[in-house]
Design an enzyme around this catalytic site. Structure first.
Site, PDB file in Angstrom:
ATOM      1  N   GLU A   1       7.761   0.104  -5.682  1.00 59.35           N
ATOM      2  CA  GLU A   1       6.580  -0.756  -5.585  1.00 59.35           C
ATOM      3  C   GLU A   1       6.913  -2.084  -4.908  1.00 59.35           C
ATOM      4  O   GLU A   1       6.175  -2.524  -4.029  1.00 59.35           O
ATOM      5  CB  GLU A   1       5.977  -1.006  -6.972  1.00 59.35           C
ATOM      6  CG  GLU A   1       5.092   0.102  -7.453  1.00 59.35           C
ATOM      7  CD  GLU A   1       4.087  -0.379  -8.502  1.00 59.35           C
ATOM      8  OE1 GLU A   1       3.641  -1.542  -8.431  1.00 59.35           O
ATOM      9  OE2 GLU A   1       3.757   0.430  -9.388  1.00 59.35           O
TER      10      GLU A   1
ATOM     11  N   ARG B   1      -1.842   1.787  -4.985  1.00 64.11           N
ATOM     12  CA  ARG B   1      -0.846   0.747  -4.722  1.00 64.11           C
ATOM     13  C   ARG B   1      -0.648   0.551  -3.224  1.00 64.11           C
ATOM     14  O   ARG B   1       0.461   0.352  -2.738  1.00 64.11           O
ATOM     15  CB  ARG B   1       0.491   1.081  -5.396  1.00 64.11           C
ATOM     16  CG  ARG B   1       0.426   1.269  -6.886  1.00 64.11           C
ATOM     17  CD  ARG B   1      -0.021   0.006  -7.618  1.00 64.11           C
ATOM     18  NE  ARG B   1      -0.123   0.275  -9.040  1.00 64.11           N
ATOM     19  CZ  ARG B   1      -1.218   0.756  -9.637  1.00 64.11           C
ATOM     20  NH1 ARG B   1      -2.328   0.987  -8.926  1.00 64.11           N
ATOM     21  NH2 ARG B   1      -1.244   0.999 -10.925  1.00 64.11           N
TER      22      ARG B   1
ATOM     23  N   SER C   1       6.828  -2.846 -12.894  1.00 66.04           N
ATOM     24  CA  SER C   1       7.059  -1.442 -12.542  1.00 66.04           C
ATOM     25  C   SER C   1       7.749  -1.366 -11.182  1.00 66.04           C
ATOM     26  O   SER C   1       7.225  -1.873 -10.184  1.00 66.04           O
ATOM     27  CB  SER C   1       5.736  -0.682 -12.500  1.00 66.04           C
ATOM     28  OG  SER C   1       5.118  -0.678 -13.765  1.00 66.04           O
TER      29      SER C   1
END
Length: 338
Positions: free
Chosen positions: A333, A162, A238
């Site tokens: 995130e 990520r 998420s």
């Protein structure tokens, strides 16, 4: 055209009410360069928006919001496979389904991830054992300071979990205009992820006979069963990354919590952030219009259309509790603006 004092609530999937001092929807490189010139001439900070699915607006934005709507999607088949060339404003899920419907395998595990193409490399999006970097060839971006086009290879992007150069040394320096992916003509199903194995085991389906379309359908069904549609319940998907811990930390955590969900990740272990949040008692939590989804603890929701400060406040409260209970640090995130 540059607009002033624009409501950003329709442009973010968390439906947070915030306003932009200036706003410009761009559909071409020429429009983008003109908007950047306006920002430079007026000393305006830049906020790029695509699908608005990976952002939490914590206040009004005191500069120029650029809504990147460049379109264009091409699949070019050759002896080595297929090259996918996609403009930043194309929808990611639609790109996946276009490739699957054309019979090309590779991206099916990434079906139904929200957002547009331009944001995909920034996060190195991933799901069910596959990441964007696995099929990335190059991208083209505009340097904000100069308006010049710059090409980035996979090495240039410095992809991680990520993560990419666009969240580090290249943060706020570039606007991605086009992404090129490469799918090889030799394909094998990637269904070693537990949720996919369970899904096909329950259906009695042999894993080696699956098609890309069948895997995409399974991913869509699994995601729909766990994750709320942002059109129905505002969310950013998420909210936390799955934290990676050392072997020693994992061993200690496993001793005190035998059921902890984790996966080997290089020299360490990737913990399931959703498991940590769920087992800390947060799943289904609600307070003053914000909360945690009742089917997936990894997703923060904003059904009351509350402020970004309230969403971020809840996220920090959850992270502090996870640190206290498990000794593990959670990292968000989505990016918080400003």
């Amino acid at each position: 055209m540059i607009q002033s004092d624009i409501d950003l609530q329709p442009f973010n999937t968390m439906t947070i009410a915030a306003r932009a001092k200036h706003f410009c929807a761009v559909t071409s490189l020429e429009e983008l360069r003109a908007a950047l010139a306006f920002a430079r001439e007026n000393s305006q900070p830049i906020l790029p928006l695509g699908g608005g699915s990976n952002i939490v607006l914590t206040d009004d934005f005191p500069g120029l919001v650029l809504h990147l709507g460049m379109r264009g999607l091409e699949l070019e088949e050759d002896a080595g496979g297929v090259r996918i060339r996609a403009a930043a404003g194309e929808n990611w899920h639609q790109l996946v389904m276009r490739s699957v419907e054309a019979g090309f395998g590779g991206l099916e595990n990434l079906a139904l991830i929200p957002g547009n193409i331009g944001a995909a490399p920034i996060q190195n999006i991933g799901a069910y054992g596959v990441e964007l970097k696995d099929y990335f060839e190059q991208l083209t971006a505009v340097e904000i300071a100069s308006g010049d086009l710059v090409t980035f290879t996979a090495d240039d992007c410095a992809f991680g979990y990520r993560d990419s150069v666009f969240k580090g040394a290249g943060k706020d320096r570039y606007l991605i205009c086009e992404v090129v992916l490469r799918l090889p003509n030799t394909w094998k199903p990637r269904v070693d992820y537990p949720a996919l194995q369970q899904f096909f085991a329950e259906e009695g389906r042999p894993l080696d006979a699956l098609t890309p379309a069948e895997i995409a359908d399974a991913v869509i069904e699994i995601r729909n069963s766990k994750l709320p549609n942002p059109v129905e319940i505002p969310n950013t998907g998420s909210f936390f990354k799955n934290p990676v811990v050392s072997e020693a930390q994992y061993t200690a955590l496993k001793a005190s919590h035998p059921n902890v969900v984790a996966y080997a990740a290089g020299d360490g272990w990737k913990l399931a952030a959703g498991w940590l949040i769920d087992n800390a008692g947060w799943r289904g939590f609600r307070r003053d219009g914000v909360g945690v989804h009742d089917r997936q603890a990894l997703v923060l929701v904003n059904p009351g259309h509350r402020s970004g400060h309230q969403v971020v406040g809840l996220a920090r409260e959850i992270a502090a509790d996870i640190k206290d209970k498990f000794g593990v640090t959670l990292e968000p995130e989505p990016r918080f603006y400003p």
